[in-house]
Structure formats: C-alpha cells, structure tokens
Design an enzyme around this catalytic site. Structure first.
Site, short mmCIF file in Angstrom:
data_model
loop_
_atom_site.label_atom_id
_atom_site.label_comp_id
_atom_site.label_asym_id
_atom_site.label_seq_id
_atom_site.Cartn_x
_atom_site.Cartn_y
_atom_site.Cartn_z
N CYS A 1 108.98 -7.84 19.58
CA CYS A 1 108.02 -7.71 20.81
C CYS A 1 108.06 -6.31 21.53
CB CYS A 1 108.20 -8.55 21.70
SG CYS A 1 108.47 -10.44 21.06
N HIS B 1 104.80 -7.04 28.28
CA HIS B 1 104.73 -8.16 27.32
C HIS B 1 104.35 -9.29 27.48
CE1 HIS B 1 105.86 -10.23 23.73
NE2 HIS B 1 107.10 -10.77 24.16
N ASN C 1 102.25 -15.84 23.11
CA ASN C 1 103.01 -14.71 22.93
C ASN C 1 102.83 -14.18 21.40
OD1 ASN C 1 105.06 -12.68 22.18
ND2 ASN C 1 106.72 -14.05 22.96
#
Ligand code: UT7
Length: 331
Positions: free
Chosen positions: A117, A257, A287
């Site tokens: 990520c 994020h 996500n």
C-alpha cells in the site's frame, strides 16, 4: 544550501476502476457481515471488482493514458515507467513491461516496485531521484491492484476490506520551489507476518493444494496492522514536512492511503487538520492498496480540490510493513 539539480513535480494524473460496483449489502450475501458493521468500522460503502479477462496491466494502461494526456506527454517521451503493485499480471514479464508495450512507450526503461500500500509513494520518491539528478525528464508512476483475485470470500475479516483499481502520475521537472519538497520512507520487516499472501512465491508455490488450504489468499492480523498504521501514518507525514521546511499549518490537503476512515481520522488529528483538508474516497473504492493514493490524488485534482501552489501531503502504510510520506507544492 539546495543541491538539487532540478525540482521534480507531478505534471498530470489519471485513474481507472472497473465498472462493477459491489456494495456492502452485496458482500452480506456472501459472508456473515452487514453494511452497518463494515461502514462503522471502516468507512467503506462499496468497492469495485474487475471482471475475468481484465488484468492489472489493463487498469494501469487506462490510468496512464489519462495522466499522459493531462500532462501533455507522448508515450515515446517517457524515460521510465514504474508500476507499483503487489498483484502483477504475472511474475515475468513485469507489469511495467506489459504497460510499456500497451502504451507504445518505446524509449522507456521499466520496472515493478513492491511496497504494497506504500507502493505509489515509494514509486514517486524513487522517480523523483531520477528527475532531480537530471538523468530522466518524464517518468510515469502507476499504482494498481486487482486484489479481488487474492481475497478469500469465506473470510469476513478480510474480504470486505479490499477493492480493485489503478492510479497514475507523470513526473517531470518543475520550477524551483514547486514539486516534491520533502520525502520519507521506511520499513519494519519484522511485521511481515501481520499481512501476507503465504503461497505467492518461492516459499510456497501457488498450487491447487495451496489454494485449497487458503494459502493463496490475503491473510491479515487487522488489529496489529491497525496499531501500526495509527503509529506511522501521521509520523511519516510529519517527517516529510520537517524535511520540506514547512509546517502542519501550511498543509492545504492531505491525501492519505485509504484503508480505514478511523486510521485517516487519527492521522488528521496528529497533523492538526480538520477533515475538510483531508481527501477521503474509501466509501467508494474500499482499500485498493497501491492504487489508493493515486486514485484519491487524481479525484482530488479533477474535483478542483488541488490548485497550483497548494501544499499537498501524501501518506501511506502497508504490508511489509512499510510506510512513506511526501510533501509537495503543486505545480
Ligand atoms: O492497507 C493496509 C491493510 N489493512 C489495514 O489497514 C487494516 C487495519 N485494520 C483495520 O482496519 C481494523 O482492524 C479492521 C477493520 C480489520 C477490524 O476492525 P476492528 O474494530 O479492529 O474489529 P475486530 O478485529 O476487533 O473485530 C471485532 C469483531 C470480531 O468479533 P468478536 O470476536 O468480537 O465476536 C470479528 O469476528 O467483529 C467481527 N468481524 C466482523 N463482523 C461482521 C470481523 N469482520 C467482520 C465483518 N462483519 N466483516
């Protein structure tokens, strides 16, 4: 004293997500969950899943075309393509090679970068070095994932959290004072066990047997990752700010994020930012790992939330464990 040969900045952005929307109610038909649990714990309302036949490189290519167009860059002008992904089309060739061929970026060197990520932020920081040193002039950085192919749809702890998509940015030289002013990245490899796909490489091959044992899917200790995220997300932004010579009061927009709205809120609090100065789209896409920051950045940019001269902060964390943050003055 500023030793930079050139300053590097983002000249254009783009993003691509699959058309198929999967709501929390849709997920509740697959596993024992509810819209109420998912939205209150995470902020997610829906996500996108790529259909069979659409690969990570396809999402990359669409996002890249938009970023090239917005920045006025021809594919043959690209010197380097960095694809940040943990879900490549295949091990070899790299997804960056496939994207290079799709775009006709015949003059570009290419490689994939693995930082989960944090990947896109790692990728921009890496690309910045080539621009600042004067080695390259135009670099395409893409963050892209098809996580739905690595999700165990019997595991409610993980399958409700992730989605598919891609975001891209073209980097190039900008006037001194603009562009990327401060950077921070790091890792704690001891935390690798908290978020992994056990059978995805040479340690355990992704055989049918491994699949039957559930080893080809994402495994996560959500609580451990949560604690880590709350610790590092604001901190990496603070470190990047310190290096940029700016302060929290200078921030116009934080693009974090998108893993959990509660993690985002805690980073905002640490940076003394009201939520109006934080870009959030986790409700729409869940996500998307390496794609989450560039998708958010592109949406923020196209919605007019970022204009020339604004101080924009990117902050990410993820599997590895990894983290990265950067501060830029938008050009
Ligand atoms: O990009 C980086 C990757 N990941 C992350 O950033 C994730 C970081 N972690 C998180 O966001 C949170 O820890 C989660 C959203 C994963 C979980 O939230 P939580 O508040 O830490 O929940 P929990 O793990 O404490 O689980 C609470 C309860 C459990 O039930 P019991 O044991 O208390 O009876 C779970 O079994 O919620 C249950 N649960 C669910 N219930 C309904 C777990 N998943 C679900 C679900 N639906 N999908």
């Amino acid at each position: 004293m500023n030793l930079k040969a050139k300053a590097a900045g983002i000249l254009g952005t783009g993003h691509a997500v699959p058309d198929k929307i999967v709501t929390n109610d849709d997920m509740a038909k697959i596993v024992d969950t509810s819209d109420e649990w998912i939205s209150t714990r995470t902020g997610i309302k829906e996500r996108r899943f790529a259909p069979e036949g659409v690969n990570t490189s396809d999402l990359c290519t669409e996002a890249a075309r938009q970023a090239l167009e917005q920045s006025g860059t021809k594919p043959e002008d690209l010197d380097l393509i960095i694809v940040c992904t943990l879900t490549p089309d295949m091990t070899i060739p790299s997804t960056a090679c496939i994207v290079q061929a799709n775009l006709g970026a015949v003059n570009a060197a290419v490689f994939d970068l693995y930082a989960a990520c944090s990947g896109f932020a790692y990728g921009v920081i890496t690309g910045t070095q080539y621009i600042e040193s004067g080695m390259y002039n135009r670099i395409l950085v893409i963050g892209a994932e098809i996580l739905s192919r690595f999700m165990d749809f019997k595991d409610r702890n993980t399958c409700v959290l992730f989605g598919d998509g891609a975001g891209a940015a073209v980097l190039g030289p900008v006037p001194e004072g603009y562009g990327i002013l401060g950077m921070d990245m790091g890792a704690d490899g001891n935390g690798g066990k908290f978020l992994n796909i056990p059978a995805s490489g040479t340690a355990i091959l992704p055989t049918d047997d491994a699949r039957k044992k559930g080893l080809t899917y994402i495994h996560m200790d959500g609580k451990e990752v949560y604690k880590f995220a709350v610790r590092v997300m604001g901190k990496t932004a603070e470190k990047a700010l310190e290096k940029s010579g700016l302060t929290k009061a200078d921030i116009d927009l934080l693009v974090p994020h998108q893993a959990n709205i509660r993690i985002i809120q805690s980073a905002a609090k640490r940076l003394s930012l009201p939520m109006e100065k934080v870009f959030v789209n986790i409700d729409k896409y869940a996500n998307t790992s390496g794609a989450s920051i560039p998708i958010a950045l592109d949406e923020a940019h196209r919605e007019g939330r970022i204009k020339r001269g604004d101080v924009v902060v990117l902050a990410g964390f993820g599997a590895g464990l990894t983290w990265a943050g950067m501060v830029m003055k938008w050009y």
